[in-house]
Design a protein around this motif. Structure first.
Motif, PDB file in Angstrom:
ATOM      1  N   ASP A 186       0.834  -1.202   0.000  1.00  0.00           N
ATOM      2  CA  ASP A 186       0.000   0.000   0.000  1.00  0.00           C
ATOM      3  C   ASP A 186       0.870   1.255   0.000  1.00  0.00           C
ATOM      4  OD1 ASP A 186      -2.359   1.388   0.126  1.00  0.00           O
ATOM      5  OD2 ASP A 186      -3.012   0.523   2.020  1.00  0.00           O
ATOM      6  N   ASP A 187       0.317   2.367  -0.482  1.00  0.00           N
ATOM      7  CA  ASP A 187       1.013   3.661  -0.446  1.00  0.00           C
ATOM      8  C   ASP A 187       2.387   3.566  -1.103  1.00  0.00           C
ATOM      9  OD1 ASP A 187      -1.207   4.297   1.041  1.00  0.00           O
ATOM     10  OD2 ASP A 187      -0.162   4.400   2.950  1.00  0.00           O
ATOM     11  N   ASP A 209       0.573   5.307  -4.535  1.00  0.00           N
ATOM     12  CA  ASP A 209      -0.067   6.258  -3.632  1.00  0.00           C
ATOM     13  C   ASP A 209      -0.750   7.386  -4.395  1.00  0.00           C
ATOM     14  OD1 ASP A 209      -0.415   6.928  -0.742  1.00  0.00           O
ATOM     15  OD2 ASP A 209       0.412   8.827  -1.464  1.00  0.00           O
ATOM     16  N   GLU A 243      -4.333   4.521  -6.822  1.00  0.00           N
ATOM     17  CA  GLU A 243      -5.281   5.038  -5.832  1.00  0.00           C
ATOM     18  C   GLU A 243      -5.627   6.491  -6.149  1.00  0.00           C
ATOM     19  OE1 GLU A 243      -4.185   3.072  -1.646  1.00  0.00           O
ATOM     20  OE2 GLU A 243      -3.061   4.870  -2.091  1.00  0.00           O
TER      21      GLU A 243
HETATM   22 CA    CA Z   1      -3.106   3.614   0.166  1.00  0.00          CA
END
Ligand code: CA
Ligand code: C2E
Ligand code: CA
Ligand code: CA
Length: 286
Positions: A186-187, A209, A243
């Motif tokens: 994630d990110d 991200d 995202e």
């Molecule tokens: Ca994220």
């Protein structure tokens, strides 16, 4: 939300049974209250999950969703993670939160499977959950108890977990992945760590991200970073999710770069399972 908090703070320091002089103390009081309330929330089902679809940029189809936790607070309404996650973490309650979230997410996955519209669910795991050696077996048992395929579950982890005990984290991830559970970073791009982990950790997916996706339309360097990150993911055999896709232009730009999946307000906000069901039904019709 900040205004909410300020009002709440003001109310507590005016009308609460304790009156403190300094702002710091009244803040402490709020945290203490929230902590007591959180313990209740965890045991009394006030934590609920919202789901946000990951749209396949090649086909437009949705097979995957991300579960995002909310606190349905009895008086303050629906609270977002940034209003309580750090308190959960500091209070050492992350273990319970993860357990509650996984149980709810897997229950929902079983419902979708029974309805004939199976979806894979991604659950966010905090770095502190990845030091728990028993996690892989516990999750495996939770999945088996519901008769689900392990690939129904994906776990989203941030690069910061690598700052802990890297060997232990790698061991835990490997055991999760051997069971068929998918691992997502994630990110991606914001973390502290080097790119080395891409070489030696068992992962399936990167999530770029939103801070890279937002400026992509106006800023050529940002756009270059996005397309290069996508190429990097692909060259390592990983799929890339973008995202923070807030506009049709961003969506089209990502299609152009060959990005695999998109998530963001342009498609859908995180919503209740019921709302997602009607959104998905509508999409299947058209
Ligand atoms: Ca994220
Ligand atoms: P995240 O995992 O990076 O989740 C993405 C956040 O971006 C979510 O915020 C989501 O609502 C928001 N978002 C989605 N699309 C867009 C968009 O197009 N534009 C913008 N501006 N934002 C978008 P949310 O739900 O408030 O969650 C914040 C963070 O809280 C998450 O970041 C995650 O790190 C954490 N979190 C959420 N649920 C859980 C959980 O069950 N367990 C743990 N440990 N952490 C969680
Ligand atoms: Ca996430
Ligand atoms: Ca984030």
């Amino acid at each position: 939300r900040k205004a909410d908090m300020a009002m709440y703070k003001a109310k507590v320091s005016r009308g609460g049974h304790h009156v403190f002089d300094s702002d710091d103390d009244s803040h402490g009081e709020i945290r203490l209250r929230t902590l007591e309330e959180l313990r209740l929330a965890l045991t009394e089902g006030q934590l609920v999950l919202h789901y946000q679809p990951k749209v396949d940029l090649g086909t437009g189809v949705v097979c995957d969703v991300e579960a995002l936790v909310r606190w349905n607070h009895p008086t303050r309404g629906l609270l977002l993670p940034d209003q309580f996650i750090s308190i959960v973490e500091e209070a050492g309650l992350m273990h319970s939160l993860t357990q509650v979230v996984l149980n709810q997410a897997l229950d929902q996955a079983a419902v979708w499977q029974a309805q004939g519209h199976p979806l894979t669910i991604a659950v966010n795991l905090s770095a502190s959950s990845l030091v728990d050696i028993e996690l892989p077996d516990r999750i495996g048992a939770m999945i088996a108890a519901r008769g689900l395929a392990p690939s129904t579950l994906a776990l989203e982890i941030t690069e910061e977990f690598l700052l802990n005990d890297r060997d232990r984290a790698r061991g835990i991830l490997t055991r999760l992945r051997e069971q068929g559970i998918r691992i997502s970073v994630d990110d991606f791009g914001t973390g502290y760590s080097s790119l080395a982990y891409l070489r030696d950790l068992p992962i399936d997916e990167l999530k770029l991200d939103q801070s890279f996706v937002f400026p992509m339309a106006e800023n050529e360097r940002a756009a270059t970073l996005v397309s290069s990150a996508i190429a990097l993911a692909h060259s390592l055999g990983l799929r890339m999710v973008a995202e923070g896709v807030e506009t049709g232009a961003a969506y089209d730009q990502l299609v152009g770069y060959g990005c695999d999946f998109a998530q963001g307000f342009h498609l859908s906000e995180p919503v209740s399972a019921a709302t997602l069901d009607s959104w998905l039904a509508e999409r299947r019709r058209t």
